[in-house]
Design a protein around this motif. Structure first.
Motif, PDB file in Angstrom:
ATOM      1  N   UNK A  12      -0.758  10.518  -2.465  1.00  0.00           N
ATOM      2  CA  UNK A  12       0.391  11.242  -1.930  1.00  0.00           C
ATOM      3  C   UNK A  12       1.021  10.664  -0.657  1.00  0.00           C
ATOM      4  N   UNK A  13       2.308  10.335  -0.782  1.00  0.00           N
ATOM      5  CA  UNK A  13       2.897   9.487   0.186  1.00  0.00           C
ATOM      6  C   UNK A  13       2.938  10.207   1.636  1.00  0.00           C
ATOM      7  N   UNK A  14       2.951  11.369   1.546  1.00  0.00           N
ATOM      8  CA  UNK A  14       2.966  12.239   3.005  1.00  0.00           C
ATOM      9  C   UNK A  14       1.638  11.708   3.561  1.00  0.00           C
ATOM     10  N   UNK A  15       0.446  11.593   3.040  1.00  0.00           N
ATOM     11  CA  UNK A  15      -0.631  11.041   3.951  1.00  0.00           C
ATOM     12  C   UNK A  15      -0.469   9.745   3.984  1.00  0.00           C
ATOM     13  N   UNK A  16       0.158   8.990   3.506  1.00  0.00           N
ATOM     14  CA  UNK A  16       0.297   7.475   3.710  1.00  0.00           C
ATOM     15  C   UNK A  16       1.095   7.449   5.163  1.00  0.00           C
ATOM     16  N   UNK A  17       2.474   8.251   5.095  1.00  0.00           N
ATOM     17  CA  UNK A  17       3.108   8.402   6.014  1.00  0.00           C
ATOM     18  C   UNK A  17       2.409   8.538   7.179  1.00  0.00           C
TER      19      UNK A  17
ATOM     20  N   UNK B 169      -5.450   2.139   2.302  1.00  0.00           N
ATOM     21  CA  UNK B 169      -5.145   0.856   1.885  1.00  0.00           C
ATOM     22  C   UNK B 169      -3.785   0.381   1.980  1.00  0.00           C
ATOM     23  N   UNK B 170      -3.016   1.644   1.227  1.00  0.00           N
ATOM     24  CA  UNK B 170      -1.463   1.415   0.949  1.00  0.00           C
ATOM     25  C   UNK B 170      -0.856   1.440   2.329  1.00  0.00           C
ATOM     26  N   UNK B 171      -1.236   2.342   3.395  1.00  0.00           N
ATOM     27  CA  UNK B 171      -0.606   2.295   4.403  1.00  0.00           C
ATOM     28  C   UNK B 171      -0.982   0.929   5.468  1.00  0.00           C
ATOM     29  N   UNK B 172      -2.099   0.461   5.385  1.00  0.00           N
ATOM     30  CA  UNK B 172      -2.464  -0.883   5.929  1.00  0.00           C
ATOM     31  C   UNK B 172      -1.403  -1.903   5.390  1.00  0.00           C
ATOM     32  N   UNK B 173      -1.255  -1.947   4.014  1.00  0.00           N
ATOM     33  CA  UNK B 173      -0.583  -2.842   3.454  1.00  0.00           C
ATOM     34  C   UNK B 173       0.886  -2.744   3.853  1.00  0.00           C
TER      35      UNK B 173
END
Length: 206
Positions: free
Chosen positions: A24-29, A71-75
């Motif tokens: 969920x991109x909202x969580x990544x943001x 992981x995606x957020x850190x990337x």
């Protein structure tokens, strides 16, 4: 990659393999914002304490089984390395048996952003390839608002995402996530959702 101590491995972020296709991109943001607000010291502390649980697969590949959003957020924030803890070494298995064991153990979620089944070869090869499932964002945000209780059941949020997928239009999420959350809070209490992990209420139905 190299061992940090007997149960931790330091590894380049671009070397780890996802075991799901979406987030969920909202969580990544939200995680990127949290990271941006940290000092360098606190960022180092986060990396040291947030271990990615992993399985060693064929060809000594490390497959993470949780923390895909982080992981995606850190990337996206340019972090180069993370720490893994190894749950199981299955490197000696051939690929077909490996995936059977992964699915039996609930360590893989091979479904796309529409909830359709994927073959294992179609899973992302890198966290940067994780796709957005707006319903996964909705499931996470609705949980934060009390729609259901947080559970340790593997992929619980994806189960709720698929439930909301049946009851809330994608157009509604796109136009107003706040409105979608209100609808999710309502339908999460219905008895038809009682099979889902963390179901926490009964809505009287007229």
């Amino acid at each position: 990659m190299h061992p940090v101590h007997h149960h931790l491995v330091k590894i380049a972020l671009d070397e780890i393999k996802p075991t799901q296709a979406t987030v969920g991109y909202q969580e990544v943001i939200a995680k990127r914002k949290e990271w941006a607000d940290l000092t360098e010291k606190k960022r180092a502390g986060l990396i040291d304490t947030h271990w990615f649980p992993s399985i060693i697969g064929p060809n000594k590949q490390y497959y993470i089984v949780d923390h895909h959003h982080l992981g995606l957020a850190l990337h996206q924030e340019g972090q180069q390395t993370v720490l893994l803890t190894v749950l199981k070494d299955l490197s000696w298995l051939d690929l077909e048996i490996f995936w059977k064991v992964m699915e039996f153990s609930q360590w893989v979620h091979p479904y796309d952003a529409k909830g359709n089944r994927l073959d294992y070869q179609s899973l992302p090869k890198h966290v940067s390839e994780l796709k957005d499932d707006p319903y996964r964002s909705l499931a996470g945000l609705a949980r934060n608002k009390g729609a259901y209780a947080k559970e340790d059941t593997p992929f619980a949020e994806f189960m709720w995402a698929d439930y909301f997928r049946l009851h809330i239009k994608a157009k509604t999420i796109k136009e107003s996530m706040d409105k979608a959350i209100v609808l999710a809070l309502d339908c999460a209490k219905k008895t038809e959702a009682s099979y889902l992990p963390g179901w926490s209420g009964l809505k009287e139905e007229k």
